[in-house]
Motif scaffolding. Structure first.
Motif, short mmCIF file in Angstrom:
data_model
loop_
_atom_site.label_atom_id
_atom_site.label_comp_id
_atom_site.label_asym_id
_atom_site.label_seq_id
_atom_site.Cartn_x
_atom_site.Cartn_y
_atom_site.Cartn_z
N ASP A 501 36.36 4.81 56.70
CA ASP A 501 36.47 5.09 55.26
C ASP A 501 36.81 6.53 54.93
OD1 ASP A 501 35.52 2.41 54.71
OD2 ASP A 501 33.50 3.12 55.17
N ALA A 502 37.10 7.36 55.89
CA ALA A 502 37.25 8.80 55.62
C ALA A 502 38.40 9.08 54.66
CB ALA A 502 37.46 9.56 56.94
N THR A 503 39.50 8.33 54.74
CA THR A 503 40.65 8.60 53.85
C THR A 503 40.30 8.38 52.39
OG1 THR A 503 41.39 6.33 54.26
CG2 THR A 503 42.38 8.09 55.60
N GLU A 504 39.31 7.55 52.11
CA GLU A 504 38.92 7.30 50.72
C GLU A 504 38.23 8.50 50.09
OE1 GLU A 504 36.56 3.81 50.60
OE2 GLU A 504 38.05 2.54 51.61
N PHE A 505 37.81 9.47 50.88
CA PHE A 505 37.13 10.65 50.35
C PHE A 505 38.08 11.83 50.19
CE2 PHE A 505 33.83 8.06 52.14
CZ PHE A 505 32.72 8.25 51.32
#
Length: 591
Positions: A501-505
């Motif tokens: 999920d890192a790209t969502e941040f």
């Protein structure tokens, strides 16, 4: 030419009796009750092993050799229903081999000479001791001199052993073995003058015994029939044989056991002829031996190959977290999971004390795995060492992946003492704690309160608590708080290790400097972002997701493949300096 005493039979040895395989036990794909080895019938096992007779490789195998005649199948009625029981006696194998009995002083020279014709099995030494052949030094004088003039192996006191000497003559002989460097010939006394060294750990190799725990194998000589006097003089009577000193066994190639002496390699025949020609009483002797391999001899893969049905993939790899072995078993392995775990535990003790299996994918926000304990103790709390740092971990409440140790070390090699690191998803500290040893300051955050607790413990454990500031909040909120404070202009490195999920941040970095004058000097941090991709071109796919998240077309990204997580699924690391246009951009209304 004198005759050489041969104990090998002129006719070939009896045909090999194959040991019980355990394939037929697991004929059904699913079981409602726990599987135990003792539930298998010997007849079914022997029938299944016959299929392997024609294609057996060279060397030891569980599908070769003979089983002990007194093999007993035991089953503990009090065994826990959720655990697997393995009868280790099922894995004892007996092999008939030929050996060359030689004097102990010549064994190493003859081993080099016959290297290509020896047994050369893994974990079995080519040289074996003869049980009962050794003798105490004080009894050597009772046997008299040998034919070759030696005195029972004591070469230092020729002319003294075997004769009654007084203390004065004994001291005079002892003084002759001294020089300026101390003891030269009298090796036993030399040890007295030296400091005691720590005893080396005993290697697991063949020992005298009957298959106790920790023994790999035992080599025994198959003696000839005793003479009639043996019954009167005791079982230890050797039938009038003359003791010729300490001897050793050179284990010969397994293919030589069913051959006549005339069919032996020329190197062995020449050696026997030379010994017969040079000595009145031959010092070399061909004997038949019994090599017994116990459960501890076989490797984990060999045990599992015998346990699991033919054609099933052998689960030979697992992740180690401290004293815990973490398995990822396939669906086909589920009926045998307790047996697999028991073998993994037995073959990796004492390092491994618990074996667990992941029963479901990671779905929660804390990235914790659902694990079931298959063998060993039930504790999931352990301490491990990675790159010289110690970490306390509880796999029931926090996330840890030992397979990323190399990647973490690579990332840390790019930091220097001027950096200030911001770890958005720190976990228990595998990146931020080693980084604190290198950089000026570390700000670590994680949403999981249990991970934050262990992060604080580990920072104290490694004596780095003064250089680490710990936070417990959502990743987006943490980014906003850090770059809205006065610490923003000091941050040089940002680590975002949340591959799923890192790209969502990334949208949190848009406009982090929007309320500050553009003519001021700012340090734009370098972001290290981790993510997964199943696309045919994973680098291009991950790059596109980064540009979409930042709403920026021109982003210079250094892309690197970390590891193949699953077939067609790559874990990647993207490193890029935050563009100035993104840092001063206005946020979208939906942010």
């Amino acid at each position: 030419m004198g005759s050489t005493k041969l104990l090998l039979r002129p006719n070939p040895l009896p045909s090999v009796i194959f040991s019980p395989p355990i394939h037929s036990l697991f004929a059904k794909p699913k079981f409602t009750a726990p599987v135990t080895l003792s539930t298998f019938s010997t007849a079914a096992i022997s029938a299944a092993s016959g299929n392997h007779q024609s294609s057996l490789p060279y060397g030891p195998s569980l599908f070769k050799g003979k089983t002990p005649p007194t093999l007993k199948q035991q089953q503990d009625q009090q065994e826990n229903e959720t655990k697997a029981f393995i009868d280790e006696t099922h894995f004892t194998r007996i092999f008939d081999i030929a050996a060359l009995r030689v004097p102990a002083k010549d064994c190493y020279a003859l081993e080099s000479r016959l290297r290509g014709h020896l047994l050369n099995w893994p974990r079995v030494r080519n040289i074996a001791r003869v049980l009962g052949d050794e003798i105490e030094t004080q009894f050597v004088k009772l046997l008299g001199n040998n034919n070759d003039g030696s005195h029972g192996g004591n070469e230092d006191f020729s002319g003294v052993v075997g004769d009654e000497v007084n203390s004065v003559l004994f001291r005079e002989e002892l003084v002759k073995s001294f020089d300026a460097r101390g003891f030269v010939k009298f090796r036993n006394l030399a040890r007295i003058s030296r400091l005691r060294r720590k005893k080396r750990k005993e290697k697991k190799e063949g020992k005298e015994g009957n298959g106790r725990k920790g023994e790999l194998y035992v080599v025994e000589v198959v003696e000839e029939e005793r003479k009639e006097m043996s019954g009167l003089l005791g079982d230890e009577f050797r039938g009038g044989e003359k003791w010729r000193g300490s001897t050793r066994l050179l284990l010969l190639d397994e293919e030589l056991v069913d051959k006549n002496v005339e069919e032996f390699p020329e190197a062995i025949k020449v050696l026997l002829e030379q010994d017969t020609r040079e000595n009145t009483t031959p010092t070399l002797e061909l004997v038949k031996c019994r090599l017994t391999l116990f459960y501890d001899y076989w490797l984990m893969n060999e045990i599992l190959e015998a346990l699991l049905p033919k054609g099933m993939i052998i689960p030979s790899a697992f992740e180690t977290v401290g004293h815990i072995a973490h398995l990822n078993l396939r669906e086909e392995h589920q009926p045998f999971k307790y047996l697999i775990a028991k073998v993994v535990l037995d073959k990796n003790k004492p390092k491994i004390q618990t074996v667990v299996n992941k029963i479901d994918a990671i779905h929660n926000d804390y990235r914790t795995m659902q694990l079931e304990v298959l063998a060993g103790n039930n504790s999931l709390v352990t301490m491990l060492v990675e790159n010289g740092f110690r970490f306390n971990v509880d796999l029931a409440t926090v996330y840890w992946n030992s397979k990323l140790a190399t990647e973490r070390q690579r990332l840390l090699s790019g930091f220097n003492f001027k950096d200030v690191v911001c770890d958005v998803f720190a976990g228990v500290g595998p990146i931020c704690i080693p980084a604190a040893k290198i950089v000026k300051r570390v700000y670590a955050n994680d949403l999981n309160p249990y991970a934050v607790d262990y992060l604080e413990r580990n920072s104290v454990l490694n004596k780095l608590e003064k250089k680490i500031e710990v936070f417990n909040m959502d990743g987006r909120r943490f980014i906003d708080a850090m770059f809205a404070s006065q610490k923003a202009h000091k941050i040089t490195q940002v680590v975002m290790n949340l591959p799923n999920d890192a790209t969502e941040f990334l949208d949190a970095f848009r406009g982090i400097y929007r309320d500050r004058p553009e003519d001021a000097k700012f340090t734009f941090p370098k972001i290290h972002l981790y993510g997964f991709s199943k696309a045919r071109d994973p680098e291009f796919d991950f790059h596109e997701r980064i540009r979409i998240a930042l709403v920026e077309v021109a982003v210079n990204v250094e892309m690197r493949r970390v590891r193949l997580v699953a077939p067609g699924k790559w874990m990647l690391c993207a490193s890029f300096v935050l563009p100035e246009s993104v840092a001063f951009a206005r946020r979208s209304p939906n942010m």
